[in-house]
Scaffold this active site. Structure first.
Site, PDB file in Angstrom:
ATOM      1  N   LEU A  54       0.834  -1.190   0.000  1.00  9.63           N
ATOM      2  CA  LEU A  54       0.000   0.000   0.000  1.00  9.63           C
ATOM      3  C   LEU A  54       0.872   1.243   0.000  1.00  9.63           C
ATOM      4  CD1 LEU A  54      -2.794  -1.192   2.395  1.00  9.63           C
ATOM      5  CD2 LEU A  54      -2.622  -1.401  -0.069  1.00  9.63           C
ATOM      6  N   ALA A  55       0.417   2.262  -0.738  1.00 12.54           N
ATOM      7  CA  ALA A  55       1.334   3.299  -1.190  1.00 12.54           C
ATOM      8  C   ALA A  55       1.408   4.526  -0.297  1.00 12.54           C
ATOM      9  CB  ALA A  55       0.955   3.704  -2.616  1.00 12.54           C
ATOM     10  N   CYS A  56       1.570   4.356   0.988  1.00 15.18           N
ATOM     11  CA  CYS A  56       1.731   5.513   1.872  1.00 15.18           C
ATOM     12  C   CYS A  56       3.071   6.191   1.614  1.00 15.18           C
ATOM     13  CB  CYS A  56       1.654   5.087   3.330  1.00 15.18           C
ATOM     14  SG  CYS A  56       0.138   4.217   3.760  1.00 15.18           S
ATOM     15  N   THR A  57       3.071   7.516   1.612  1.00 11.71           N
ATOM     16  CA  THR A  57       4.283   8.303   1.411  1.00 11.71           C
ATOM     17  C   THR A  57       4.346   9.391   2.471  1.00 11.71           C
ATOM     18  OG1 THR A  57       4.171   7.946  -0.990  1.00 11.71           O
ATOM     19  CG2 THR A  57       5.556   9.765  -0.212  1.00 11.71           C
ATOM     20  N   ARG A 288       8.692   6.111  -5.065  1.00  8.85           N
ATOM     21  CA  ARG A 288       8.113   7.209  -4.291  1.00  8.85           C
ATOM     22  C   ARG A 288       9.098   7.752  -3.265  1.00  8.85           C
ATOM     23  NH1 ARG A 288       4.679   5.238  -1.291  1.00  8.85           N
ATOM     24  NH2 ARG A 288       4.443   3.099  -2.032  1.00  8.85           N
TER      25      ARG A 288
END
Length: 400
Positions: A54-57, A288
């Protein structure tokens, strides 16, 4: 496909693709309510897949007066039902444990503003009244918590989703958190989250008003703590891998590349931004990480307060994932990941800003408007979408 995806995962993907037509026929024959329940189960199951990082930044920037702004996105493949949450001082918090080792209990020392998930009274992200802020980010394939055994003794036990709440309600800065972890004051066990039905693999980012940052990762049953001079964190692989990966991008620069003479001909860059030519643009965690570091380090510091918050918001917008950009072909619509909410925290002025997928307008939460000694934990739903206001136009042109 990420380079670190195992051959077993690729074989599993192919098998799932072959089985998909049979699954569709089966699901169409089910009653409506059972189909809905099955969809939710599939949505939860997609988080277990090795590819679905999952793409949390998250990142930090400095203001023109050396204050700190922290920002992050929260992505997931099905609604987290998140709310804004305020936890006052002197609140009794109970962590989740096991039958053999009940969860720790403590009384909060500091008030905290943040975000939760599934209506729980614990934090997925937040900032306390002293300016310590941070969040938990998904960390699949690598998270390995302490095993439930007699060796734990009497040490306080936390579930993976309790650690951030424990840190933000007990400590004023990063140094205090590091000291507590060095003394092995707590243990994080691999406890199943009731709403998900599995043990969530997460790691943690923390920042304070002095500019200090750390990453906490559960690896091989221990909590590894790393100083984070970059102030950036995404997802798997571990933080030290991301740090090593920076060596692949040492030539990137926000400075425009100069013309080159090749075969007697002067070759100029095509437009602006040639110094960043080659920066990765996909949504994998390694890409990212590089992009967030590039944006945050190149940003020209703005005045403290709202100008710096707006600067962080502009950077944050580069990591917003609309529905459809990250899909799992085996699970289809049940696994469409998107940016459910984003936050910006002004650690100097103790203001916390939230925006959601439905309402991309920053909403402010200010400690000055809240009672740190309040008697109750407060919750508030995210705002519904706001209709864009009409821009009035003059009925005649201004005089030239």
């Amino acid at each position: 496909m990420p380079a670190f995806l195992s051959p077993f995962a690729m074989l599993a993907r192919r098998a799932a693709a072959r089985a998909r037509p049979r699954c569709r026929r089966f699901v169409r024959q089910l009653p409506r309510r059972l189909r809905a329940a099955l969809a939710l189960c599939l949505a939860a199951a997609m988080v277990l897949a090795p590819l679905d990082a999952l793409a949390c930044t998250s990142f930090t920037i400095r203001t023109g007066t050396h204050g700190v702004i922290y920002a992050r996105t929260m992505e997931f493949g099905f609604p987290l039902q998140s709310q804004s949450i305020f936890i006052p001082r002197q609140q009794l918090i109970s962590a989740t444990g096991t039958e053999a080792h009940p969860g720790a209990q403590w009384t909060t020392r500091y008030a905290v503003i943040g975000m939760n998930a599934f209506g729980l009274k614990c934090l997925s992200d937040g900032m306390n009244e002293k300016g310590l802020a941070g969040g938990l980010l998904y960390f699949p394939d690598y998270a390995a918590y302490t095993k439930d055994s007699k060796d734990i003794g009497d040490r306080p036990v936390l579930a993976p989703w309790d650690l951030l709440t424990w840190a933000l309600t007990n400590f004023a800065n990063v140094a205090e958190v590091k000291d507590a972890l060095a003394k092995s004051e707590i243990v994080v066990l691999g406890v199943k989250e009731p709403h998900l039905g599995f043990v969530p693999g997460v790691h943690y980012t923390l920042h304070d008003a002095s500019g200090a940052s750390i990453v906490i990762e559960p690896i091989d049953g221990q909590l590894k703590v790393y100083d984070n001079p970059y102030g950036v964190l995404t997802n798997s692989p571990p933080f030290k891998w991301h740090e090593m990966n920076l060596r692949n991008y040492v030539k990137l620069s926000p400075t425009q590349a100069p013309p080159r003479v090749i075969a007697g001909q002067t070759i100029k860059p095509l437009g602006e931004g040639s110094g960043l030519l080659g920066i990765p643009g996909d949504t994998t965690p390694p890409s990212r990480f590089i992009r967030a570091l590039g944006f945050s380090q190149a940003a020209v510091p703005a005045a403290p307060g709202l100008p710096s918050v707006r600067l962080a918001e502009h950077i944050l917008n580069n990591f917003d994932i609309p529905k459809g950009w990250a899909q799992d072909p085996a699970l289809q619509e049940a696994s469409i990941e998107y940016t459910q909410w984003s936050v910006v925290a002004d650690l100097e002025n103790r203001r916390y800003y939230v925006k959601s997928y439905e309402d991309p307008t920053l909403r402010e939460l200010d400690f000055k408007q809240l009672d740190p000694n309040g008697k109750h934990i407060l919750l508030a739903p995210l705002h519904d979408a706001v209709t864009p206001p009409v821009t009035p136009l003059s009925n005649r042109m201004a005089a030239q």
